[in-house]
Design an enzyme around this catalytic site. Sequence first.
Site, PDB file in Angstrom:
ATOM      1  N   ASP A  31       0.862  -1.117  -0.036  1.00 30.68           N
ATOM      2  CA  ASP A  31       0.065  -0.078  -0.085  1.00 30.68           C
ATOM      3  C   ASP A  31       0.890   1.297   0.030  1.00 30.68           C
ATOM      4  O   ASP A  31       2.228   1.255   0.468  1.00 30.68           O
ATOM      5  CB  ASP A  31      -0.866   0.018   1.310  1.00 30.68           C
ATOM      6  CG  ASP A  31      -0.251   0.167   2.495  1.00 30.68           C
ATOM      7  OD1 ASP A  31       0.754  -0.550   2.527  1.00 30.68           O
ATOM      8  OD2 ASP A  31      -0.681   0.754   3.595  1.00 30.68           O
TER       9      ASP A  31
ATOM     10  N   GLU B  54       0.332  -1.252   5.635  1.00 30.87           N
ATOM     11  CA  GLU B  54       1.531  -0.545   6.561  1.00 30.87           C
ATOM     12  C   GLU B  54       1.110   0.852   6.858  1.00 30.87           C
ATOM     13  O   GLU B  54       1.135   0.999   8.134  1.00 30.87           O
ATOM     14  CB  GLU B  54       2.759  -0.798   5.943  1.00 30.87           C
ATOM     15  CG  GLU B  54       3.946  -0.396   6.878  1.00 30.87           C
ATOM     16  CD  GLU B  54       4.313   1.168   7.083  1.00 30.87           C
ATOM     17  OE1 GLU B  54       5.051   1.407   7.759  1.00 30.87           O
ATOM     18  OE2 GLU B  54       3.708   1.952   6.149  1.00 30.87           O
TER      19      GLU B  54
HETATM   20 ZN    ZN Z   1       6.675   2.505   4.020  1.00 34.54          ZN
END
Ligand code: ZN
Length: 497
Positions: free
Chosen positions: A127, A194
């Site tokens: 992401d 994340e």
């Molecule tokens: Zn990162």
Amino acid sequence: MPIFYYILASIAVLLLAIVIIALVRAFSFGSQKKASAVKAEPVQVSFNKDSLAAHLANAIQCATVSDLEREKIDLAAFDQLHKTLQEDFPLIEANLEKTVLAGHNLIYRWQGTNQELDPILFMAHQDVVPADPASLDQWTQPPFSGAIVDGKIWGRGTLDVKGQMVAAMEAVEGLINAGYQPERTVYLAFGQDEEIGGTQGQKLITEHFKAQNIHFAAVMDEGGAVLESQIPGVKVPVALVGNCEKGYLTLEIKASGSGGHSSMPPAVTTIGRLARGIAYLENNPIPGIPHRVQPMFETMGKHTPFLMRLAFANMWLFNGYLKKRFESAPRMAAMIRTTTAVTIINGGVKDNVLPSEASAFVNFRLSPGDTIESVIEFVKYLVKPFDLEVKISGEHPWEASGVSDPNSPAFDHLVACIKDTFGDVAVAPYTVMGATDARYYNELSENVFRFSPIKMEGDQLGSVHNINEYITVDQFHQAVAFMSAMLQRWAQARWVE
Ligand SMILES: [Zn+2]
């Protein structure tokens, strides 16, 4: 001779001895680092720069944007990314065991020739943060174009951190193609979230690994890069390798009392009491511990400025000086202590009404060694005279990570590989100030390191989570070469001979 002179002479001899000891220690500080005797890179792969750039561009075009409101995430972009990887890395697709976990988390397993050995892991996240719509027109190339112009690959994620993800894939693809077989099993694990905490990503992946009783010999995630003039007095670029990261805690501190009309106020109002408590908190920061950065300066060895070497080699003598010096600037202070930052204040609704409540939110970034519990105890102790209530606020806090040993063979190989790739640079283990997915891995490995193999230029560091993020084709090529060499170092059965 009168006794007075004997005393004076003895003091002089003693002082001279201290000076000599301090100097000897300073000169030998950090020089005991040994290079590994193990063969570094059995297979040299030559990578095609154009094809590397094209693959990264393809991944950038998949707008895998994270959103705290998870239902707003465009999952089709993640599907598209998976398809892209599948097409661009046919040998991985054919030879590695792929697991798609809990949505779009990706795990690849490349079986080693010796299954008795602990495997190794290279991590990244799929992401990216959004490109701010308000500044879209300031991008030289559109953020999800993956445009390759004048030797640069443009777009969101080139640095953070699809570059690292695709580099790991390229390294494995190239090594399979060259006929290389790792002795240790190699895992790649790419989380899906994340940027919004990793709770549906690497956290679940670690649970998946734990359920299989997997213990990793070494783990690498994104982290510090190779940067110029990061540490005062160090003349060469420094490769910062995160060997730990800070924890996170926000406390709400509240003053309660009787409200009333502002025409007859008490001597101290709730707001006044809160303000005094906050001021007291700021005046009594959590103490810094210079020992926390000693390994950083020790590992840089000869690149560390002499004064710093003298001081860190002789902390019995210079601890006070170092504490004072580091605490004099916010960036340096953050390296040696748990920071205290008052970020929100609430109280009062009308200018002629005494509020019955006033509160402040204080954000702490915990250094390894301090715990959520110890910080809360400390804060409660400090604000006790002001009769304030202290409680944990908002999102779940997390502890500082474990600390991986910069004197381990795993780290030695990292140092050697960094020097092979980037030439004359200093390598320094450091505490990552923000959060990475690597914090989930402390239970699974003693050797968890956070490093992004990119030598950043000019404005690049500031482009992360900002406008005009790019990586040059040469930087990306270098990152792939690093990954290929690093994988081979860690994937061998023995690290030290
Ligand atoms: Zn990162």
